[in-house]
Design a protein around this motif. Structure first.
Motif, PDB file in Angstrom:
ATOM      1  N   GLY A   1      -2.160  -9.448  -3.250  1.00  0.00           N
ATOM      2  CA  GLY A   1      -2.506 -10.779  -3.371  1.00  0.00           C
ATOM      3  C   GLY A   1      -3.289 -11.659  -2.607  1.00  0.00           C
ATOM      4  N   PHE A   2      -3.787 -11.040  -1.457  1.00  0.00           N
ATOM      5  CA  PHE A   2      -4.629 -11.889  -0.622  1.00  0.00           C
ATOM      6  C   PHE A   2      -5.978 -11.721  -1.050  1.00  0.00           C
ATOM      7  CE2 PHE A   2      -1.247 -10.419   2.002  1.00  0.00           C
ATOM      8  CZ  PHE A   2      -1.039 -11.158   2.884  1.00  0.00           C
ATOM      9  N   GLU A   3      -6.600 -12.837  -1.015  1.00  0.00           N
ATOM     10  CA  GLU A   3      -8.191 -13.059  -1.197  1.00  0.00           C
ATOM     11  C   GLU A   3      -9.164 -12.811  -0.215  1.00  0.00           C
ATOM     12  OE1 GLU A   3      -9.178 -16.743  -3.498  1.00  0.00           O
ATOM     13  OE2 GLU A   3      -6.859 -16.741  -3.723  1.00  0.00           O
ATOM     14  N   LYS A   4     -10.328 -12.144  -0.356  1.00  0.00           N
ATOM     15  CA  LYS A   4     -11.168 -11.866   0.936  1.00  0.00           C
ATOM     16  C   LYS A   4     -11.941 -13.468   0.881  1.00  0.00           C
ATOM     17  CE  LYS A   4     -13.033  -7.943   1.823  1.00  0.00           C
ATOM     18  NZ  LYS A   4     -13.841  -6.878   1.742  1.00  0.00           N
ATOM     19  N   ARG A   5     -11.622 -14.261   1.445  1.00  0.00           N
ATOM     20  CA  ARG A   5     -12.491 -15.410   1.633  1.00  0.00           C
ATOM     21  C   ARG A   5     -13.360 -15.746   2.716  1.00  0.00           C
ATOM     22  NH1 ARG A   5      -8.303 -19.809  -0.701  1.00  0.00           N
ATOM     23  NH2 ARG A   5      -7.565 -19.631   1.512  1.00  0.00           N
TER      24      ARG A   5
ATOM     25  N   TYR B   1      -4.616  -5.053   0.770  1.00  0.00           N
ATOM     26  CA  TYR B   1      -4.475  -6.415   0.802  1.00  0.00           C
ATOM     27  C   TYR B   1      -4.630  -7.101  -0.498  1.00  0.00           C
ATOM     28  CZ  TYR B   1      -3.740  -5.626   5.806  1.00  0.00           C
ATOM     29  OH  TYR B   1      -3.098  -5.040   7.010  1.00  0.00           O
ATOM     30  N   GLU B   2      -5.637  -6.870  -1.179  1.00  0.00           N
ATOM     31  CA  GLU B   2      -6.232  -7.365  -2.282  1.00  0.00           C
ATOM     32  C   GLU B   2      -5.004  -7.230  -3.486  1.00  0.00           C
ATOM     33  OE1 GLU B   2     -10.168  -6.343  -3.153  1.00  0.00           O
ATOM     34  OE2 GLU B   2     -11.011  -7.715  -1.672  1.00  0.00           O
ATOM     35  N   ARG B   3      -4.662  -5.939  -3.461  1.00  0.00           N
ATOM     36  CA  ARG B   3      -3.600  -5.706  -4.466  1.00  0.00           C
ATOM     37  C   ARG B   3      -2.452  -6.454  -4.206  1.00  0.00           C
ATOM     38  NH1 ARG B   3      -5.546  -0.319  -3.581  1.00  0.00           N
ATOM     39  NH2 ARG B   3      -3.392   0.103  -2.457  1.00  0.00           N
TER      40      ARG B   3
ATOM     41  N   GLN C   1      -2.648 -15.804   6.353  1.00  0.00           N
ATOM     42  CA  GLN C   1      -3.755 -14.951   6.711  1.00  0.00           C
ATOM     43  C   GLN C   1      -3.616 -13.929   7.339  1.00  0.00           C
ATOM     44  OE1 GLN C   1      -6.417 -18.103   8.056  1.00  0.00           O
ATOM     45  NE2 GLN C   1      -6.191 -17.557  10.195  1.00  0.00           N
TER      46      GLN C   1
ATOM     47  N   HIS D   1      -8.525  -3.228   3.030  1.00  0.00           N
ATOM     48  CA  HIS D   1      -8.913  -4.216   2.040  1.00  0.00           C
ATOM     49  C   HIS D   1      -8.297  -4.281   0.653  1.00  0.00           C
ATOM     50  CE1 HIS D   1     -12.484  -4.879   5.235  1.00  0.00           C
ATOM     51  NE2 HIS D   1     -11.146  -4.774   5.818  1.00  0.00           N
ATOM     52  N   ARG D   2      -8.593  -3.029   0.101  1.00  0.00           N
ATOM     53  CA  ARG D   2      -8.216  -2.936  -1.194  1.00  0.00           C
ATOM     54  C   ARG D   2      -6.536  -3.150  -1.458  1.00  0.00           C
ATOM     55  NH1 ARG D   2     -12.252   0.884  -0.776  1.00  0.00           N
ATOM     56  NH2 ARG D   2     -10.752   2.443  -0.087  1.00  0.00           N
TER      57      ARG D   2
END
Length: 168
Positions: free
Chosen positions: A153-157, A149-151, A135, A146-147
């Motif tokens: 493979g991280f999920e905003k949880r 990290y999402e690309r 994390q 944020h964009r």
């Protein structure tokens, strides 16, 4: 140590990002990268008078077997840094967890695959060491990050909370 070749969409295939533990000689370049991150105000300084603080922190970090400070090199130059921290938790049956901290890429090379190489390495290293998850935290104002990290493979949880205890 890891070698990651950037995606063709990010930069020419001939560019190779090398990820390795930082050494003492890398410290000025690391501090310079940290000091140029001013989106959230000035929090770090490349002023030589502040350097002893960074030297003390570096010595503590390298002495701790649970944490490693990494650098990303492009053509021999330090262009990125992050710290990978491992810790055991009671949750999830005593899972080993990994946390990436102070993920920064030199503003001059952002968008050229350095950050992706660093995160690919961090994910692979967390898996190799048996972590149940990796994390990181990113300030809510850093929408581009944020964009990214999402690309990667991280999920905003999670919603995070923080209290500044430094007094300044």
């Amino acid at each position: 140590m890891g070698v990651v070749e950037a995606d063709e969409a990010d930069r020419p295939v001939s560019s190779i990002v090398l990820i390795e533990p930082a050494n003492r000689a890398d410290l000025p370049a690391i501090v310079s990268i940290l000091a140029r991150e001013t989106l959230l105000g000035v929090r770090d300084s490349a002023d030589p008078g502040a350097f002893p603080d960074y030297e003390r922190a570096f010595e503590e970090i390298v002495a701790d077997p649970r944490t490693t400070l990494y650098v990303a090199r492009l053509e021999g130059q330090v262009v990125g840094t992050f710290q990978l921290i491992f810790f055991r938790a009671l949750l999830r049956h005593g899972a080993l967890l990994a946390h990436a901290e102070a993920v920064q890429v030199d503003p001059e090379v952002r968008g050229h695959g350095v950050g992706r190489a660093m995160m690919d390495f961090a994910i692979a290293e967390a898996r190799r060491r048996g972590a149940g998850s990796l994390q990181l935290a990113s300030n809510k104002q850093r929408l581009d990050a944020h964009r990214f990290y999402e690309r990667a493979g991280f999920e905003k949880r999670l919603d995070g909370f923080k209290i500044d205890l430094s007094g300044h």
